[in-house]
Write a protein that holds these residues in place. Structure first.
Motif, mmCIF file in Angstrom:
data_model
loop_
_atom_site.group_PDB
_atom_site.id
_atom_site.type_symbol
_atom_site.label_atom_id
_atom_site.label_comp_id
_atom_site.label_asym_id
_atom_site.label_seq_id
_atom_site.Cartn_x
_atom_site.Cartn_y
_atom_site.Cartn_z
ATOM 1 N N SER A 1 0.877 -1.095 -0.048
ATOM 2 C CA SER A 1 -0.146 0.081 -0.057
ATOM 3 C C SER A 1 0.792 1.442 -0.026
ATOM 4 C CB SER A 1 -0.883 0.000 1.131
ATOM 5 O OG SER A 1 -0.195 0.274 2.362
ATOM 6 N N ARG A 2 1.912 1.128 0.323
ATOM 7 C CA ARG A 2 3.451 2.152 0.227
ATOM 8 C C ARG A 2 2.762 3.428 1.042
ATOM 9 N NH1 ARG A 2 7.455 1.363 -4.309
ATOM 10 N NH2 ARG A 2 6.842 -0.727 -4.583
ATOM 11 N N GLY A 3 2.244 3.282 1.999
ATOM 12 C CA GLY A 3 1.771 4.391 2.971
ATOM 13 C C GLY A 3 0.092 4.881 2.562
ATOM 14 N N LEU A 4 -0.246 4.345 1.724
ATOM 15 C CA LEU A 4 -1.322 5.110 1.069
ATOM 16 C C LEU A 4 -2.500 4.417 2.026
ATOM 17 C CD1 LEU A 4 -0.979 5.077 -2.935
ATOM 18 C CD2 LEU A 4 -0.922 6.808 -1.191
ATOM 19 N N PRO A 5 -3.584 5.236 2.201
ATOM 20 C CA PRO A 5 -4.638 4.721 2.863
ATOM 21 C C PRO A 5 -5.240 3.197 2.090
ATOM 22 C CG PRO A 5 -5.250 6.805 1.846
ATOM 23 C CD PRO A 5 -3.958 6.515 1.430
ATOM 24 N N ARG A 6 -5.968 2.636 2.917
ATOM 25 C CA ARG A 6 -6.362 1.179 2.489
ATOM 26 C C ARG A 6 -7.495 1.376 1.451
ATOM 27 N NH1 ARG A 6 -8.818 -3.596 3.961
ATOM 28 N NH2 ARG A 6 -10.826 -2.511 4.236
ATOM 29 N N ASN A 7 -7.123 0.240 0.334
ATOM 30 C CA ASN A 7 -8.015 0.499 -0.956
ATOM 31 C C ASN A 7 -7.851 1.865 -1.865
ATOM 32 O OD1 ASN A 7 -9.546 -1.668 -0.458
ATOM 33 N ND2 ASN A 7 -11.133 -0.680 0.607
ATOM 34 N N THR A 8 -6.601 2.427 -1.430
ATOM 35 C CA THR A 8 -6.447 3.542 -2.796
ATOM 36 C C THR A 8 -5.346 2.955 -3.546
ATOM 37 O OG1 THR A 8 -6.928 5.272 -0.887
ATOM 38 C CG2 THR A 8 -5.526 5.995 -2.772
ATOM 39 N N PHE A 9 -4.413 2.120 -2.979
ATOM 40 C CA PHE A 9 -3.514 1.870 -3.818
ATOM 41 C C PHE A 9 -3.665 1.373 -5.306
ATOM 42 C CE2 PHE A 9 0.240 -0.711 -5.326
ATOM 43 C CZ PHE A 9 1.341 0.265 -5.488
ATOM 44 N N ILE A 10 -4.786 0.652 -5.499
ATOM 45 C CA ILE A 10 -5.075 -0.245 -6.684
ATOM 46 C C ILE A 10 -5.632 0.905 -7.616
ATOM 47 C CG2 ILE A 10 -6.641 -1.897 -7.887
ATOM 48 C CD1 ILE A 10 -4.044 -3.092 -6.489
ATOM 49 N N PRO A 11 -6.480 1.682 -7.123
ATOM 50 C CA PRO A 11 -7.063 2.627 -7.931
ATOM 51 C C PRO A 11 -5.882 3.802 -8.486
ATOM 52 C CG PRO A 11 -8.649 2.493 -6.289
ATOM 53 C CD PRO A 11 -7.288 1.658 -5.761
ATOM 54 N N PHE A 12 -5.168 4.013 -7.383
ATOM 55 C CA PHE A 12 -4.035 4.875 -7.789
ATOM 56 C C PHE A 12 -2.950 4.310 -8.809
ATOM 57 C CE2 PHE A 12 0.684 5.309 -6.452
ATOM 58 C CZ PHE A 12 0.721 6.671 -6.485
ATOM 59 N N LEU A 13 -2.572 2.992 -8.668
ATOM 60 C CA LEU A 13 -1.676 2.401 -9.690
ATOM 61 C C LEU A 13 -2.346 2.196 -10.925
ATOM 62 C CD1 LEU A 13 0.728 0.771 -9.959
ATOM 63 C CD2 LEU A 13 -0.336 -1.523 -9.277
ATOM 64 N N VAL A 14 -3.575 1.622 -10.988
ATOM 65 C CA VAL A 14 -4.336 1.509 -12.302
ATOM 66 C C VAL A 14 -4.244 3.010 -13.104
ATOM 67 C CG1 VAL A 14 -6.366 0.837 -13.508
ATOM 68 C CG2 VAL A 14 -5.553 -0.363 -11.602
ATOM 69 N N CYS A 15 -4.833 3.958 -12.491
ATOM 70 C CA CYS A 15 -4.945 5.419 -12.880
ATOM 71 C C CYS A 15 -3.730 5.816 -13.491
ATOM 72 C CB CYS A 15 -5.277 6.347 -11.840
ATOM 73 S SG CYS A 15 -5.515 8.026 -12.554
ATOM 74 N N GLY A 16 -2.468 5.643 -12.815
ATOM 75 C CA GLY A 16 -1.291 6.046 -13.218
ATOM 76 C C GLY A 16 -0.803 5.154 -14.490
ATOM 77 N N VAL A 17 -1.128 3.817 -14.534
ATOM 78 C CA VAL A 17 -0.685 3.100 -15.460
ATOM 79 C C VAL A 17 -1.380 3.480 -16.881
ATOM 80 C CG1 VAL A 17 -0.679 0.732 -16.361
ATOM 81 C CG2 VAL A 17 -0.020 1.110 -14.272
ATOM 82 N N PHE A 18 -2.678 3.708 -16.607
ATOM 83 C CA PHE A 18 -3.319 4.118 -17.961
ATOM 84 C C PHE A 18 -2.859 5.358 -18.422
ATOM 85 C CE2 PHE A 18 -7.484 1.093 -17.055
ATOM 86 C CZ PHE A 18 -6.823 0.182 -17.045
ATOM 87 N N VAL A 19 -2.851 6.347 -17.770
ATOM 88 C CA VAL A 19 -2.652 7.526 -18.159
ATOM 89 C C VAL A 19 -0.989 7.746 -18.579
ATOM 90 C CG1 VAL A 19 -2.106 10.142 -17.568
ATOM 91 C CG2 VAL A 19 -4.337 9.024 -16.536
ATOM 92 N N PHE A 20 -0.302 7.134 -17.895
ATOM 93 C CA PHE A 20 1.219 7.143 -18.293
ATOM 94 C C PHE A 20 1.280 6.278 -19.620
ATOM 95 C CE2 PHE A 20 5.498 5.899 -18.856
ATOM 96 C CZ PHE A 20 6.232 7.290 -18.585
ATOM 97 N N THR A 21 0.512 5.251 -19.849
ATOM 98 C CA THR A 21 0.636 4.495 -21.029
ATOM 99 C C THR A 21 0.217 5.344 -22.255
ATOM 100 O OG1 THR A 21 -0.071 2.425 -19.985
ATOM 101 C CG2 THR A 21 -0.355 2.420 -22.225
#
Lengths: 302, 271
Positions: free
Chosen positions: A83-103
């Motif tokens: 979770s890298r210090g992020l609140p619970r349940n935030t990491f997956i949306p955080f990661l997926v959003c990052g990957v899609f936008v960067f892609t």
């Protein structure tokens, strides 16, 4: 030069123009604008053709981002439980959003580098402003991104994020990113047209960029870590990276819990990211267009 | 480099004088044109070690060769001309057309045109993975038509290409070479061009299509500037052209009335 000078003089006197010359910038821009229907139709047609060989066809447009997200969920959510210090349940949306936008940026750069080389037959057959091609390739990626965004919205809502008015901020963010990507794509299109080696190098460059752009970790969180805290300039440099700027602005728009985490828990200001985003978009777009235009008459030769 | 300079001298000597017809409007002027192009991948050892040593020694690719394809060509084409270009294989016909279209940079000399020349070549596939239908739409849009104009022209193009029922819905890679070239010609011919350059594009068509395209070329000639036609079938040159350029080894051998030049060419090549 036994009378040859006079033939050239005769031609210019009659108002004929050198056939290998590029038009002035103003009329070039007009020509590109006139080809807007072509650019859009070309992008749509290529997008459709991309999956015609497969049995599921267009379903892959949705399935590809979905499977991508599933892989990240499997590895980071279930296996590693990061979770890298992020609140619970935030990491997956955080990661997926990052990957899609960067892609979106990553794919625009990579396909832009191929846009001239892959369409030599078209370039040699018909006359049109060549900038249409990298533009069309960015549009192809934009269309893909819009499908991915729908998948992303479902995931984000599924992880319990609220639907707020801030989501509308995603529109200007993506508009700035489109401009930036078009500029990058134009630059790479010119480089890739004359130097095919760049296509072998790009995957490594892009992956390095990805790791620097805070896609799989929170840069705001990293900046609070003791190591970086003593050298604030590192944070400032990493923060100005356009790969990070658009990703972070997208996250701040649609992830309510992440916004709260950055603003209230880390006490980080993020307004200046908008200026970075706007600056990068305008500068890269203008420079990219100019850079591509300067070699207009040399594309497709040999 | 030394022998290239030598060749330049020779062709300068051989360059024919051009008489200008002041009564007609010129549309293409080719002035002492020289074209050289670089070809990569002409033999040589192809392994990674030798490539690496080459990079270290800062050598050029050994596989690069310079071909001096056009050696001092000059002529003037006028509005309404249909010009046939003949010569043996490798004489520089296709190179000349590419240069007029602005696709090959001149080494020296120049090509001057009024308006935008369009080249229609036999290998000028459009987008093979897309259907004929989409190729028509995209081809027309790329030539600068508006979506409304495309709609107007669409049926005409399909009819002119004369494809068999249903083929218009198939990707172009499923087309025979004759069908592909017919569709490409139909697309290109749907718009009036200032200068139309046709490079063997009609060679694969059948007799019926050749007749149709001869008529179309006549129309294009009237509407627009000039048409250049490269073909090996001398009868289609006789049919469609009012003037012929005979090229050999990149230089102009003869330029004049169709029948005179074609007869001389036939005699020289011993047919």
């Amino acid at each position: 030069m036994n009378g040859h000078g006079s033939l050239a003089d005769f031609a210019t006197a009659q108002g004929l123009k050198q056939s290998a010359a590029r038009p002035p910038m103003g009329s070039y821009i007009r020509q590109v604008w006139q080809r807007r229907h072509f650019i859009w139709a070309f992008a749509s047609a290529k997008n459709i053709a991309m999956y015609t060989e497969s049995r599921l066809g267009q379903v892959w447009q949705v399935l590809t981002p979905l499977l991508n997200a599933a892989v990240y969920y499997l590895i980071f959510g279930l296996l590693l439980g990061v979770s890298r210090g992020l609140p619970r349940n935030t990491f997956i949306p955080f990661l997926v959003c990052g990957v899609f936008v960067f892609t979106f940026t990553q794919r625009s750069v990579q396909t832009g580098a191929k846009s001239v080389g892959d369409n030599l037959s078209l370039i040699r057959a018909l006359h049109f402003p060549r900038a249409s091609l990298p533009l069309a390739y960015t549009i192809i990626e934009l269309q893909q991104l819009l499908v991915s965004m729908v998948v992303l919205f479902v995931i984000v809502l599924g992880f319990g994020e609220p639907l707020t008015l801030d989501w509308l901020l995603l529109i200007p963010v993506l508009m700035m990113q489109v401009l930036f990507n078009v500029g990058m794509s134009l630059v790479l299109a010119r480089i890739g047209a004359f130097n095919r080696d760049i296509q072998q190098l790009l995957p490594f460059i892009m992956r390095t960029w990805l790791y620097f752009s805070g896609i799989i970790y929170s840069l705001s969180g990293l900046m609070k870590s003791p190591k970086i805290h003593h050298h604030p300039w590192i944070g400032h440099v990493l923060e100005a990276n356009p790969g990070y700027v658009y990703v972070e602005l997208s996250r701040l728009s649609i992830l309510d819990s992440y916004r709260g985490y950055v603003h209230e828990k880390l006490h980080e200001q993020t307004d200046h990211l908008w200026w970075y985003g706007l600056g990068w978009a305008i500068v890269v777009f203008v420079v990219g267009f100019w850079f591509f235009f300067r070699a207009e008459e040399r594309y497709g030769r040999g | 480099m030394a022998d290239v300079k030598e060749k330049l001298k020779v062709s300068e000597y051989a360059a024919p004088r051009v008489t200008i017809d002041q009564t007609r409007e010129p549309i293409v002027v080719v002035d002492d044109l020289h074209i050289k192009y670089r070809v990569y991948g002409a033999g040589g050892k192809g392994n990674a070690a030798s490539a690496f040593i080459r990079v270290l020694r800062r050598e050029h690719r050994p596989t690069m060769k310079v071909v001096h394809a056009i050696r001092g060509l000059s002529f003037v084409a006028y509005k309404g001309d249909a010009i046939g270009v003949i010569g043996t294989n490798g004489s520089g016909k296709s190179t000349l057309l590419k240069a007029i279209a602005g696709l090959l940079p001149p080494e020296s000399g120049g090509v001057y045109t009024s308006g935008q020349p369009s080249l229609l070549g036999v290998n000028a596939a459009l987008m093979n993975d897309l259907t004929g239908e989409r190729n028509i739409v995209l081809g027309c849009l790329a030539m600068g038509m508006s979506p409304d104009q495309v709609k107007q022209k669409y049926d005409e193009i399909v009819k002119f290409a004369g494809l068999k029922e249903g083929f218009i819905q198939l990707p172009m890679r499923a087309y025979s070479s004759g069908m592909g070239s017919r569709l490409r010609f139909a697309i290109a011919a749907s718009k009036s061009h200032d200068v139309l350059l046709i490079d063997e594009a009609l060679a694969t068509g059948d007799a019926k299509f050749r007749r149709k395209s001869a008529k179309k070329i006549d129309e294009l000639r009237e509407e627009a500037g000039a048409v250049f036609l490269v073909a090996h079938q001398l009868d289609s040159i006789r049919e469609m052209c009012n003037r012929v350029l005979w090229i050999d080894e990149g230089t102009l051998v003869m330029d004049g009335e169709t029948d005179a030049v074609v007869d001389a060419y036939t005699e020289a090549t011993g047919k």
